[in-house]
Design an enzyme around this catalytic site. Structure first.
Site, mmCIF file in Angstrom:
data_model
loop_
_atom_site.group_PDB
_atom_site.id
_atom_site.type_symbol
_atom_site.label_atom_id
_atom_site.label_comp_id
_atom_site.label_asym_id
_atom_site.label_seq_id
_atom_site.Cartn_x
_atom_site.Cartn_y
_atom_site.Cartn_z
ATOM 1 N N LYS A 1 16.453 32.598 -33.449
ATOM 2 C CA LYS A 1 16.689 31.334 -33.267
ATOM 3 C C LYS A 1 16.152 30.016 -32.080
ATOM 4 O O LYS A 1 16.880 28.992 -32.770
ATOM 5 C CB LYS A 1 18.068 30.133 -34.778
ATOM 6 N N HIS B 1 16.790 40.731 -30.805
ATOM 7 C CA HIS B 1 17.351 39.619 -30.889
ATOM 8 C C HIS B 1 19.189 40.368 -30.153
ATOM 9 O O HIS B 1 20.155 39.918 -29.990
ATOM 10 C CB HIS B 1 17.972 38.760 -32.263
ATOM 11 N N SER C 1 20.158 25.669 -36.657
ATOM 12 C CA SER C 1 18.912 26.434 -36.891
ATOM 13 C C SER C 1 18.985 27.649 -38.191
ATOM 14 O O SER C 1 19.194 28.287 -38.814
ATOM 15 C CB SER C 1 17.910 26.644 -36.267
#
Ligand code: PPS
Length: 304
Positions: free
Chosen positions: A56, A117, A147
């Site tokens: 995010k 990620h 987010s």
């Protein structure tokens, strides 16, 4: 529509929120864990480009910027497929019946651009061995948390977020997928001194997209005309990407991503955290933040 795309849209299996398991202290999904040995053994190629982020932080935005640069600002070429098809998401497994990010990456011809990620210590060693270029994007902890919370609500594969209050506690404790935001941004900040890593900030791209996109161009050794750069800036702004079905995740089955709960392209702003954090939550967050970020030269802007 390709068979793969049709299959991805038609979910003929039960969509359930994932279970997590820790790999070296980092919560990953049990589906990633099941193929972790293969992820770790992934063979990077010297001309691979890796886009790494804490989730995010502006991954999709950066992916679009990079794809546009790589394709000389050709919008149609960048609409050839959804983001996750163009740039495989290394450790992600949606379902056993669908090709994993790893499989997609392996099949892809060079030069490849990949997304991850993973925190720096979980990056497959071949990326370091091959000296691959990496673009890391970081976003301030508060907007990142907000987010992430809304993404948990809309993405039915993510763990149950609970209330905002409950989610924020898990986020502070690093008990969320991909672990602690603090360790993630600090780990990659240290790594940039020893590896070819371009470390960018969401807030900087928002404030001055021209300058930041130029940094990416230089890093990728691409020299593009001013008109092309103008086109890239226009095409990658929030309002345009929000309407781009090849970048806004609306091609993913609504049973997985429910944009009615919260759109993937939600606000795209700096400072939206102020609409979520109570005064008490903010004070508690700041106090803890100071401790966790003490001793690093890394700083963030929480507003513009
Ligand atoms: S993911 O799921 O980890 O890949 O998500 P990621 O792409 O990292 O982050 C999604 C957030 O980035 C915002 N976004 C943008 N902001 C500004 N400009 C552009 N072009 C843009 N594209 C995506 C997106 O709206 C999410 O942030 P929030 O705050 O939820 O709106």
């Amino acid at each position: 529509m390709s068979v793969e795309k049709e299959k991805a849209m038609k979910v003929d299996w039960e969509v359930t929120r994932c279970e997590t398991v820790e790999v070296e202290g980092i919560p990953l999904t049990t589906k990633s864990y099941a193929i972790w040995d293969k992820i770790w053994a992934f063979q990077a190629r010297p001309d691979d480009l890796l886009i790494a982020t804490y989730t995010k932080a502006g991954t999709t935005w950066t992916q679009e910027i990079v794809d546009m640069i790589q394709h000389g600002g050709d919008i149609e070429k960048c609409k050839r497929a959804p983001t996750h098809d163009r740039q495989p998401f290394l450790e992600w497994v949606v379902h056993e019946s669908l090709p994993s990010g790893l499989e997609r990456a392996k099949k892809m011809p060079s030069p490849r651009t990949l997304k991850t990620h993973l925190p720096v210590h979980l990056i497959p060693p071949s990326f370091w061995k091959e000296n691959c270029k990496i673009i890391y994007v970081a976003r301030n902890a508060k907007d990142n948390a907000v987010s992430y919370y809304h993404f948990h609500r809309m993405n039915q594969l993510m763990p149950e977020p609970g209330t905002w209050e409950e989610f924020l506690e898990k986020y502070i404790a690093g008990k969320v997928l991909w672990g602690s935001w603090y360790n993630h941004v600090k780990g990659w900040w240290r790594a940039k001194d020893d590896h070819p890593i371009l470390y960018l900030f969401y807030e900087d791209i928002k404030e001055n997209p021209r300058q930041e996109i130029q940094k990416v161009m230089q890093f990728l050794e691409k020299d593009l005309e001013k008109e092309v750069l103008d086109k890239i800036i226009h095409h990658t702004q929030f309002e345009i990407m929000k309407e781009n079905s090849m970048a806004n995740y609306t091609t993913t089955s609504p049973e997985i991503m429910n944009h009615k709960i919260s759109p993937f392209m939600r606000k795209g702003a700096v400072g939206d955290w102020k609409n979520h954090f109570t005064v008490a939550q903010n004070e508690r967050f700041d106090e803890d933040y100071k401790k966790k970020m003490a001793g690093t030269s890394l700083t963030f802007r929480m507003e513009l």
